[in-house]
Write an enzyme that holds these catalytic residues in place. Structure first.
Site, PDB file in Angstrom:
ATOM      1  N   LEU A 114      -1.739   7.228   2.214  1.00  0.00           N
ATOM      2  CA  LEU A 114      -1.136   8.053   3.260  1.00  0.00           C
ATOM      3  C   LEU A 114      -0.399   7.189   4.258  1.00  0.00           C
ATOM      4  O   LEU A 114       0.707   7.507   4.682  1.00  0.00           O
ATOM      5  CB  LEU A 114      -2.221   8.864   3.966  1.00  0.00           C
ATOM      6  CG  LEU A 114      -2.703  10.055   3.171  1.00  0.00           C
ATOM      7  CD1 LEU A 114      -3.736  10.828   3.964  1.00  0.00           C
ATOM      8  CD2 LEU A 114      -1.543  10.964   2.812  1.00  0.00           C
TER       9      LEU A 114
ATOM     10  N   GLY B  72       0.849  -1.196   0.000  1.00  0.00           N
ATOM     11  CA  GLY B  72       0.000   0.000   0.000  1.00  0.00           C
ATOM     12  C   GLY B  72       0.875   1.233   0.000  1.00  0.00           C
ATOM     13  O   GLY B  72       1.919   1.286   0.650  1.00  0.00           O
TER      14      GLY B  72
ATOM     15  N   GLU C 152      -6.417   2.842   7.179  1.00  0.00           N
ATOM     16  CA  GLU C 152      -7.805   2.387   7.230  1.00  0.00           C
ATOM     17  C   GLU C 152      -7.902   0.858   7.337  1.00  0.00           C
ATOM     18  O   GLU C 152      -8.912   0.316   7.778  1.00  0.00           O
ATOM     19  CB  GLU C 152      -8.557   2.885   5.981  1.00  0.00           C
ATOM     20  CG  GLU C 152     -10.060   2.733   6.088  1.00  0.00           C
ATOM     21  CD  GLU C 152     -10.825   3.354   4.913  1.00  0.00           C
ATOM     22  OE1 GLU C 152     -10.270   4.243   4.238  1.00  0.00           O
ATOM     23  OE2 GLU C 152     -11.975   2.949   4.685  1.00  0.00           O
TER      24      GLU C 152
ATOM     25  N   ARG D 133     -22.354  12.416  11.028  1.00  0.00           N
ATOM     26  CA  ARG D 133     -22.658  11.728   9.780  1.00  0.00           C
ATOM     27  C   ARG D 133     -23.719  10.662   9.921  1.00  0.00           C
ATOM     28  O   ARG D 133     -24.625  10.560   9.083  1.00  0.00           O
ATOM     29  CB  ARG D 133     -21.382  11.055   9.277  1.00  0.00           C
ATOM     30  CG  ARG D 133     -20.373  12.048   8.854  1.00  0.00           C
ATOM     31  CD  ARG D 133     -19.101  11.389   8.441  1.00  0.00           C
ATOM     32  NE  ARG D 133     -18.218  12.423   7.911  1.00  0.00           N
ATOM     33  CZ  ARG D 133     -17.001  12.198   7.468  1.00  0.00           C
ATOM     34  NH1 ARG D 133     -16.499  10.991   7.498  1.00  0.00           N
ATOM     35  NH2 ARG D 133     -16.279  13.187   7.000  1.00  0.00           N
TER      36      ARG D 133
HETATM   37  C1  LIG Z   1     -14.077  10.324  -1.135  1.00  0.00           C
HETATM   38  C2  LIG Z   1     -13.382  10.252   0.175  1.00  0.00           C
HETATM   39  C3  LIG Z   1     -13.166  11.412   0.923  1.00  0.00           C
HETATM   40  C4  LIG Z   1     -12.512  11.382   2.152  1.00  0.00           C
HETATM   41  N1  LIG Z   1     -12.302  12.539   2.812  1.00  0.00           N
HETATM   42  C5  LIG Z   1     -11.611  12.514   3.989  1.00  0.00           C
HETATM   43  C6  LIG Z   1     -11.302  13.713   4.675  1.00  0.00           C
HETATM   44  O1  LIG Z   1     -11.662  14.803   4.253  1.00  0.00           O
HETATM   45  N2  LIG Z   1     -10.596  13.634   5.825  1.00  0.00           N
HETATM   46  C7  LIG Z   1     -10.167  12.449   6.315  1.00  0.00           C
HETATM   47  O2  LIG Z   1      -9.506  12.445   7.337  1.00  0.00           O
HETATM   48  N3  LIG Z   1     -10.451  11.292   5.687  1.00  0.00           N
HETATM   49  C8  LIG Z   1     -11.157  11.299   4.536  1.00  0.00           C
HETATM   50  N4  LIG Z   1     -11.425  10.122   3.878  1.00  0.00           N
HETATM   51  C9  LIG Z   1     -10.903   8.864   4.405  1.00  0.00           C
HETATM   52  C10 LIG Z   1      -9.433   8.708   4.068  1.00  0.00           C
HETATM   53  O3  LIG Z   1      -9.170   9.266   2.812  1.00  0.00           O
HETATM   54  C11 LIG Z   1      -8.977   7.268   4.010  1.00  0.00           C
HETATM   55  O4  LIG Z   1      -9.439   6.585   5.090  1.00  0.00           O
HETATM   56  C12 LIG Z   1      -7.471   7.170   4.032  1.00  0.00           C
HETATM   57  O5  LIG Z   1      -6.916   7.995   3.064  1.00  0.00           O
HETATM   58  C13 LIG Z   1      -7.000   5.764   3.839  1.00  0.00           C
HETATM   59  O6  LIG Z   1      -5.602   5.764   3.658  1.00  0.00           O
HETATM   60  P1  LIG Z   1      -4.805   4.419   3.566  1.00  0.00           P
HETATM   61  O7  LIG Z   1      -3.396   4.786   3.385  1.00  0.00           O
HETATM   62  O8  LIG Z   1      -5.137   3.573   4.720  1.00  0.00           O
HETATM   63  O9  LIG Z   1      -5.368   3.643   2.297  1.00  0.00           O
HETATM   64  P2  LIG Z   1      -5.439   4.021   0.758  1.00  0.00           P
HETATM   65  O10 LIG Z   1      -5.079   5.412   0.495  1.00  0.00           O
HETATM   66  O11 LIG Z   1      -6.734   3.528   0.257  1.00  0.00           O
HETATM   67  O12 LIG Z   1      -4.289   3.170   0.123  1.00  0.00           O
HETATM   68  C14 LIG Z   1      -4.385   1.803  -0.088  1.00  0.00           C
HETATM   69  C15 LIG Z   1      -3.148   1.358  -0.787  1.00  0.00           C
HETATM   70  O13 LIG Z   1      -3.060  -0.034  -0.758  1.00  0.00           O
HETATM   71  C16 LIG Z   1      -2.822  -0.553  -2.018  1.00  0.00           C
HETATM   72  N5  LIG Z   1      -3.440  -1.852  -2.074  1.00  0.00           N
HETATM   73  C17 LIG Z   1      -4.695  -2.195  -1.710  1.00  0.00           C
HETATM   74  N6  LIG Z   1      -4.862  -3.506  -1.866  1.00  0.00           N
HETATM   75  C18 LIG Z   1      -3.703  -4.001  -2.316  1.00  0.00           C
HETATM   76  C19 LIG Z   1      -3.265  -5.289  -2.678  1.00  0.00           C
HETATM   77  N7  LIG Z   1      -4.036  -6.360  -2.554  1.00  0.00           N
HETATM   78  N8  LIG Z   1      -2.004  -5.428  -3.134  1.00  0.00           N
HETATM   79  C20 LIG Z   1      -1.185  -4.359  -3.250  1.00  0.00           C
HETATM   80  N9  LIG Z   1      -1.554  -3.135  -2.919  1.00  0.00           N
HETATM   81  C21 LIG Z   1      -2.800  -2.955  -2.469  1.00  0.00           C
HETATM   82  C22 LIG Z   1      -3.370   0.443  -2.960  1.00  0.00           C
HETATM   83  O14 LIG Z   1      -2.721   0.359  -4.186  1.00  0.00           O
HETATM   84  C23 LIG Z   1      -3.063   1.746  -2.238  1.00  0.00           C
HETATM   85  O15 LIG Z   1      -1.753   2.138  -2.541  1.00  0.00           O
HETATM   86  C24 LIG Z   1     -12.086  10.150   2.654  1.00  0.00           C
HETATM   87  C25 LIG Z   1     -12.297   8.981   1.932  1.00  0.00           C
HETATM   88  C26 LIG Z   1     -12.950   9.021   0.708  1.00  0.00           C
HETATM   89  C27 LIG Z   1     -13.193   7.752  -0.019  1.00  0.00           C
END
Ligand SMILES: Cc1cc2nc3c(=O)[nH]c(=O)nc-3n(C[C@H](O)[C@H](O)[C@H](O)COP(=O)(O)OP(=O)(O)OC[C@H]3O[C@@H](n4cnc5c(N)ncnc54)[C@H](O)[C@@H]3O)c2cc1C
Ligand code: HEM
Ligand code: HEM
Ligand code: SF4
Ligand code: F3S
Ligand code: FES
Lengths: 637, 231, 257
Positions: free
Chosen positions: A43, A40, A425, A330
């Site tokens: 962020l 992943g 997440e 929400r």
């Molecule tokens: C439309 C929207 C608006 C939002 N607005 C806000 C906001 O204003 N404020 C806030 O705090 N939060 C907000 N959120 C929530 C927040 O954006 C997310 O919870 C957060 O960015 C998740 O980050 P992450 O790094 O955990 O996952 P992600 O950014 O989803 O990254 C997942 C990563 O894992 C990789 N991946 C997934 N599965 C696999 C696999 N099987 N093999 C290899 N790679 C894989 C993907 O390629 C990606 O790089 C929002 C969410 C959405 C959908």
């Protein structure tokens, strides 16, 4: 399975310092000898991989998109919280901590949340230094806004593109490490299995999405940062590719899955327009600051909104919650929208929508200042719906948005499999049963920049590692299982497309396990899911081969996992006989329809352990204690 | 592992010219000189309207300072060579950067002038060669070429319709070249400003039209008899 | 609505491709362009025909994953809009549309309409960052940034890395993309220490990736879904020329290994 949350002792303000002090450190000269896999690049993963690289570890980072910059964190619009108190309005670490625990409806760990609030201030500093162009005041200081019903202005933002800008900051730091040779990036690679050797997570098996090759990677620790599983509902605000595959397959290798039924619904999304719909688009919650939500008083009133006089409109949130009005949390806003639509008062062609009306705000503040505040959101709305929100009220409807549930982790962010860390997440996180706006970005970056780099080091320094190579039998076994699943999907050659199954699964989940749930519906859904799952493996049609760029095949594997996860979500939802946060059980509500928590019986984290295919998973309970913030009934009246 | 392409061993000047921005900058700076010459030349040529004497005096005046004359000629030559070399290199780069073209390509943000700089440039080059043979060397001017009789030479040339037509076409292409070229110079050299750049674009267009009109007026004046009647 | 589509089909990078004609029936004007292709793909799959490969992820115009040419225009006819946000109401019954992948040597086709844009990542890796390891940052308000500068920076930082600028540029130049990053970081105080070296490195990398040179044509600006302005290219030129002509160039460290 023993669930030890490893919360440090002592007063909450000192726990993280104490934990850091007690951690073992890796000798700087030895760091590059350790291999760490980060799956992943959002962020959480992006910031973790960059920081581990900076520290000198040897990192391999994977993502399924064509570039790490495209992880779904990019889509976050609203902002990121931090207890900076730059506005001098009474914010503090303690207040952010308090708000988050309360907002999570008392289903999160106090220690984790406190640490999150503490670190929030460092995140802003780090991002500013990286060149994230946060909004500024004329004097040059950082600007803030209030968000999601918070009483203080603690949300930092970069126009409507906060997630994008934060992610680009992390991505750029990551690319810097790629150039320096500490991180090797594997884009268009999907993790399909976890490899556990002698009880420790020691590697992953991936599929190269361009060539279709199944490959193994070995390491001393594996970090999953693969985001949320909202797409189990098919239509959600998540990206098309967002999936549960990585965490699900880790679950099947022994990682406990916590609170899967805690999913969040976002109240302000653009309604569904037709069967072909592929995703739902979120409109920033900030719209509720100036827009007023209403539906016609009379059911079935099909007049156009400008034909409906004031006296025949029902501003239902303002009516029911006089003190918070349109700014209720929400879950409350979402449920109320569903309720009025169930009464037949929904608007738009499908009847699944409510008005979000700016006409009064435009009169009061002028069109220009509305344009200034929300211009790009209005444009986006116009692009998608073809309607001009400056002239007609927007139509909105709730949609699945975020997964509070995820793999269980301890205070060190390690799952129940030693050496498998889960951040962002993807873990069950700090948000309890409901996440506050602008807190997910905060959590992802706290995990990646400031927590995981310490805790992984601690794990590496406290353990001995046998040599493990990708050609060991453990890897070969996983590889052949992955290949077998791929070939099975390709050989069914049935009569239905993957998408048609996914869509049907999503509908079932949305109907029965979405905004509100009840025992009967959950039972029904579970039965239906099993039937459909069964049919999937008999009747799905995936064309093409295994060893080529095959998007249908990628999707097919993900949907196969969604089926299994869906069942677990329903199980968790039906076992939790209370309403809390995003989990609303119709049987458990106050006389005026508010969620009714049951602290006596359900003040715990439900962690599910895989017991084999066809077996019911085992439930483990991690009790939650609240020493600082005392559970109370939320009230927004 | 190093994915970084920058070669830090090279001499600065070579590294500079290796980069496409370096080549572009060379084009822009040589273009400043060429553009300056075109303006000066136009001003000089406008003297045809003052009659044969004035024009010939002017030519004689220029030829009376051989050092300056050859200095300017040398500078021009160097600039033209550099300008053309760089333009050819950039054109080759363009071919390399997109070996397979589009079956269908639409232009929505550019004009013909900007997309055909190499062709308008090539036309100018061809023109200048002919022009030198015609009015400087006198080889193409078969009627009667007399050194230092600029006025007469010019009138004899333009009285032939094909020659005038060629000049006019070439001047239109020069106008196109400058229409894009003048503002492009600013952009290449790193000057852009939300308020001034639109003004510069407009000014480029005006200057390009004026230059073209000025030059074209001469063959037209000759053909219509406004100039050269009294010869 | 009914459309005739001519779509570039190419099995893999090493095989030649060709345009193939398809009919899209029952197109609903409220569909997005990609949803129209989804529906077509469902139909193809059920007929046993290989579905058309195209990239997309967020489908809300922010991840930069989607993109192809529609009738010779990158991301199609609506300005400031990615193809995932383009809706079918922009078209008319009976329209004939040609869909082709981004074409540039630096963007090899993977399959059909999907291309490999990893060259962009390498341009960023060459210098598109501020070197600030986690934990070393001063307080967020320690350095004031005038709002006007923050706004210019944000305008440029909005780039989603989609590659439309390259696709539309007659020179297949990546200048708008590269200039956007150089501008984003170059106008902020945080980006100053590495400003000139950054320009030098990123420009060199873009050339090494075989992107063409910019001759100020301006097609890129017209198709950019984030409406990045040509001004960013001038800023890139400025920084590059400055480092090349002044003594700053001499101090460029030997990095990258
Ligand atoms: C439309 C929207 C608006 C939002 N607005 C806000 C906001 O204003 N404020 C806030 O705090 N939060 C907000 N959120 C929530 C927040 O954006 C997310 O919870 C957060 O960015 C998740 O980050 P992450 O790094 O955990 O996952 P992600 O950014 O989803 O990254 C997942 C990563 O894992 C990789 N991946 C997934 N599965 C696999 C696999 N099987 N093999 C290899 N790679 C894989 C993907 O390629 C990606 O790089 C929002 C969410 C959405 C959908
Ligand atoms: C009197 C002669 C000429 C003048 C005044 C002139 C002027 C200019 C100017 C001002 C530019 C813009 C430079 C920039 O963008 O930085 C330019 C660009 C160009 N010139 Fe010329 N030019 C002349 C002759 C030629 C010739 C003879 C050729 C080629 C055969 C040529 C080819 C080009 C090309 C291809 C460009 C585009 C390069 C670019 O914009 O990046 N020019 N010219
Ligand atoms: C209608 C248009 C033009 C007329 C009437 C004209 C006229 C002349 C004349 C009379 C001379 C000879 C001067 C002499 O040797 O005494 C001359 C020389 C020259 N002209 Fe032009 N010219 C025109 C356009 C141009 C243009 C557009 C260019 C360049 C792009 C150009 C470039 C030159 C050059 C390079 C010389 C040679 C100067 C020298 O001797 O060093 N001319 N022109
Ligand atoms: S500059 Fe515009 S067109 Fe180019 S990659 Fe960035 S967003 Fe896409
Ligand atoms: S279209 Fe190409 S030539 Fe330059 S101005 Fe844009 S990169
Ligand atoms: S799919 Fe993300 S920008 Fe189009």
């Amino acid at each position: 399975m023993e669930l030890d949350s490893k919360i440090p002792s002592g007063p909450i303000e000192q726990q993280w310092d104490r934990a850091k002090f007690e951690m073992k450190l890796v000798n700087p000269a030895n760091k590059r000898k350790y291999n760490i896999i980060v799956v992943g690049s959002g962020l959480a993963g992006g910031s973790a991989a960059a920081t581990l690289g900076e520290l000198g570890y040897n990192v391999q980072c994977f993502c399924f998109q064509d570039s790490p910059r495209r992880a779904h964190s990019i889509a976050a619009q609203g902002g990121i919280n931090a207890a900076k108190n730059y506005q001098n309005d009474g914010d503090s670490i303690y207040r952010l901590f308090y708000d988050t625990v309360k907002g999570g409806d008392f289903r999160s760990r106090e220690a984790n949340v406190y640490r999150l609030a503490q670190i929030s201030v460092n995140i802003i500093d780090q991002c500013v230094a990286q060149g994230v162009p946060f909004a500024r005041e004329y004097g040059g200081t950082l600007a803030n806004r209030s968000f999601g019903g918070a009483q203080v202005s603690r949300t930092f933002y970069a126009r409507g593109q906060t997630g994008q800008q934060l992610l680009l900051g992390a991505y750029q730091a990551l690319e810097r490490q790629v150039a320096a040779g500490t991180v090797k990036m594997f884009p268009r690679s999907e993790m399909l299995s976890l490899v556990v050797v002698n009880g420790k997570a020691r590697g992953i098996v991936t599929r190269d999405l361009i060539t279709g090759k199944i490959e193994s990677y070995a390491a001393d620790a594996v970090v999953l940062a693969t985001g949320g599983y909202g797409n189990v509902f098919y239509l959600s605000t998540n990206a098309r590719g967002s999936n549960c595959t990585a965490i699900w397959r880790a679950y099947k290798h022994g990682a406990a899955f916590a609170n899967p039924c805690f999913t969040q619904i976002h109240p302000t999304c653009i309604p569904v327009s037709g069967e072909y719909q592929s995703k739902l688009t979120l409109m920033s919650e900030s719209l509720r600051n100036d827009g007023r939500i209403w539906v016609p008083l009379k059911p079935g009133d099909k007049r156009s909104p400008d034909q409906i006089p004031e006296s025949e409109r029902d501003y239902y949130l303002e009516r029911r919650y006089p003190s918070f009005g349109n700014l209720v949390p929400r879950d409350v806003a979402s449920r109320n929208a569903k309720a009025v639509c169930d009464e037949g008062r929904g608007v738009g062609e499908t009847g699944l929508g409510v008005y979000l009306d700016f006409s009064e705000a435009m009169k009061r503040l002028g069109v220009d200042s509305i344009r200034e505040r929300y211009g790009n959101l209005f444009d986006m709305y116009e692009r998608i719906t073809g309607e001009d929100p400056y002239k007609v009220p927007m139509r909105i409807y709730p949609a699945i948005h975020y997964a509070m549930g995820g793999l269980w982790v301890d205070y060190q962010l390690m799952s129940s499999i030693p050496g498998l860390f889960v951040i962002g997440e993807a873990n069950f996180s700090d948000h309890g049963a409901n996440r506050l706006g602008a807190s997910a970005l905060m959590q992802g970056l706290a995990d990646g920049y400031f927590i995981l780099p310490y805790t992984v080091g601690n794990y590496l320094a406290s353990n001995k590692f046998d040599k493990v190579e990708p050609d060991y039998a453990e890897f070969k076994r996983e590889e052949s299982e992955v290949a077998a699943m791929t070939n099975r999907l390709l050989s069914i050659k049935g009569k239905r497309t993957v998408t048609s199954f996914h869509r049907e699964l999503g509908k079932l989940m949305w109907e029965h396990c979405g905004m509100s749930r009840n025992a009967q519906g959950l039972d029904f859904a579970t039965g239906k899911i099993r039937e459909l799952h069964d049919e999937y493996w008999r009747n799905v049609d995936v064309l093409g081969g295994a060893e080529e760029f095959n998007q249908a095949l990628e999707h097919a594997g993900r949907v196969a996992d969604f089926f299994e996860l869906a069942e677990l979500i329903c199980l968790d939802a039906s076992h939790r006989a209370e309403s809390c946060g995003g989990h609303f059980r119709e049987e458990y509500q106050t006389p005026d329809g508010e969620a009714l928590r049951d602290d006596e019986h359900y003040s715990y984290v439900a962690a599910w352990e895989f017991q084999g295919i066809g077996q019911a998973p085992a439930l483990h309970k991690e009790p939650l204690e609240f020493e600082y913030v005392h559970p109370s009934q939320r009230s927004y009246k | 592992m190093s994915s970084v392409a920058l070669d830090t061993h090279l001499h600065k000047a070579i590294r500079f010219y290796q980069a496409s921005i370096g080549k572009k900058a060379v084009m822009a700076i040589t273009a400043v000189v060429l553009f300056g010459y075109v303006i000066g030349h136009l001003a000089g040529n406008m003297q045809v309207y003052l009659g044969a004497q004035q024009m010939d005096r002017y030519a004689a005046f220029l030829h009376s300072m051989p050092v300056l004359l050859w200095g300017v000629r040398a500078l021009l030559l160097v600039c033209v060579v550099l300008h053309i070399t760089a333009s050819i290199q950039l054109t080759i780069l363009k071919q390399l950067a997109r070996p397979i073209g589009y079956a269908k390509k639409d232009a929505i943000g550019s004009n013909l002038a900007s997309r055909s700089m190499i062709w308008s440039g090539a036309m100018i080059a061809a023109f200048v060669i002919y022009h030198l043979l015609d009015l400087t060397a006198g080889v193409a001017n078969t009627v009667q070429y007399q050194e230092l009789h600029a006025y007469e030479n010019l009138v004899y040339s333009f009285q032939r319709v094909p020659v005038s037509a060629f000049y006019i076409i070439a001047m239109v292409l020069l106008g196109m070249h400058l229409y894009h070229g003048i503002w492009s110079m600013f952009q290449t050299l790193g000057f852009s400003h939300p308020r001034y750049t639109p003004l510069i674009k407009r000014a480029s267009a005006v200057v390009a039209v004026l230059i073209t009109a000025g030059f074209i007026s001469i063959p037209i004046a000759v053909m219509t008899g406004v100039v050269g009647e009294n010869l | 609505m009914r459309l005739t589509l001519h779509i570039w089909r190419q099995k893999s990078a090493n095989e030649p491709g060709r345009m193939v004609q398809y009919e899209a029936r029952n197109v609903n004007p409220d569909m997005s362009f990609l949803e129209m292709l989804d529906v077509l793909n469902e139909e193809l799959t059920l007929n046993g025909d290989d579905p058309i490969a195209f990239d997309s992820d967020c489908r809300e115009g922010i991840c930069g994953m989607c993109g192809f040419m529609i009738n010779g225009v990158a991301h199609g006819p609506r300005r400031g809009t990615t193809v995932c946000q383009l809706h079918m109401r922009k078209f008319r019954d009976g329209d004939v549309l040609h869909l082709e992948p981004w074409r540039a040597r630096a963007f090899p086709v993977i399959k059909d309409l999907a291309v490999d844009r990893s060259a962009f990542d390498r341009i960023i890796a060459a210098g598109g960052f501020v070197s600030v390891p986690a934990g070393s940052a001063p307080d967020g308000n320690a350095i004031l940034v005038p709002k006007q500068k923050a706004d210019i920076s944000m305008d440029a930082a909005a780039c989603i890395g989609c590659g439309a600028c390259v696709a539309a540029c007659p020179n297949a130049s990546a200048s708008l993309f590269t200039g956007a990053k150089i501008t984003h970081l170059g106008v902020l105080p945080q980006g100053q220490p590495e400003r000139y070296e950054r320009a030098l490195r990123m420009v060199a990398q873009a050339a090494a990736e075989t992107f063409g040179s910019c001759t100020n044509i301006g097609e890129c600006e017209a198709v950019c879904p984030k409406e990045i302005k040509l001004e960013v290219i001038a800023r890139m030129n400025h920084d590059f020329l400055k480092v090349s002509w002044t003594s700053r160039g001499a101090s460029v460290s030997r990095g990258g290994d």
